[in-house]
Design a protein around this motif. Sequence first.
Motif: not given
Length: 255
Positions: A136-147
């Motif tokens: 992953i990278t620092l720009d990868t989103h957390f899984p299952k974490a909608p805003k």
Amino acid sequence: ASIEYKWTDDLMSYASISRGFKSGGFNGRPVAQDALRPFDPEFVTTYEAGFKSEWFERRLRLNATYYYTDYKDIQLTIATVSQGGSFIFVTENAAKGRIQGFELEMQARPVPGLDITGAVGYTDAKYTRLDPGTVITLDTHFPKAPKWNLSTAVQYSWPIAGIVTASVRGEYAYRSFHFHDAVNSPGGSQDGFSLINARTSIASMDERWRLSIFGKNLTDKIYMTNAYGEAQSFGQTETYYAGPREWGVSLDVQF
């Protein structure tokens, strides 16, 4: 540890700090030798502050919470390919991250028999440091974490001849765009979607039994409940979908 202060009989504020961990281990039931990898425990520290309140002779309840969560040695399960070409799932300590956000809750009974509830939640999750070799990278989103998460429900109940209680209920929920897997596969992304449910019931006055007719996902929305972005060499994403529109009858009895 926590501290709270009761300003009045109907207003209380609080703050807390907590720490926990998820045990480390190793990838069991491997199908390839290089899948047999150990991983360290995951640690989390959460700070929270908010208030709980009641208004208008307890006909309205309002609660609010702000939280900040610090994660270390985050455990992520990733689909990849072994050195021998086998498809494997491995859990690894991938990164350090933080999650912050707020939640608002409301419960109201403006008139007898009418109940209105609502909730809104905002989540800002990001990785702050990566372990060497992670995919992953620092720009990868957390899984299952909608805003954004929103929900509301309206229910009205009334007695019939002093024998039973009838009720009708409608529910609405919304979840914004999010990814289901750790590597943010395009096929594992879920656009924002809404769900509508409804229910009508008849229950005994002592609530020993309840007969209901219900409908779920009334707009027949197609949405994913889970997904795995498999290694690029396989060229596919494994996805799981929720059920379509559903109607049903249920009978609940308490003994």
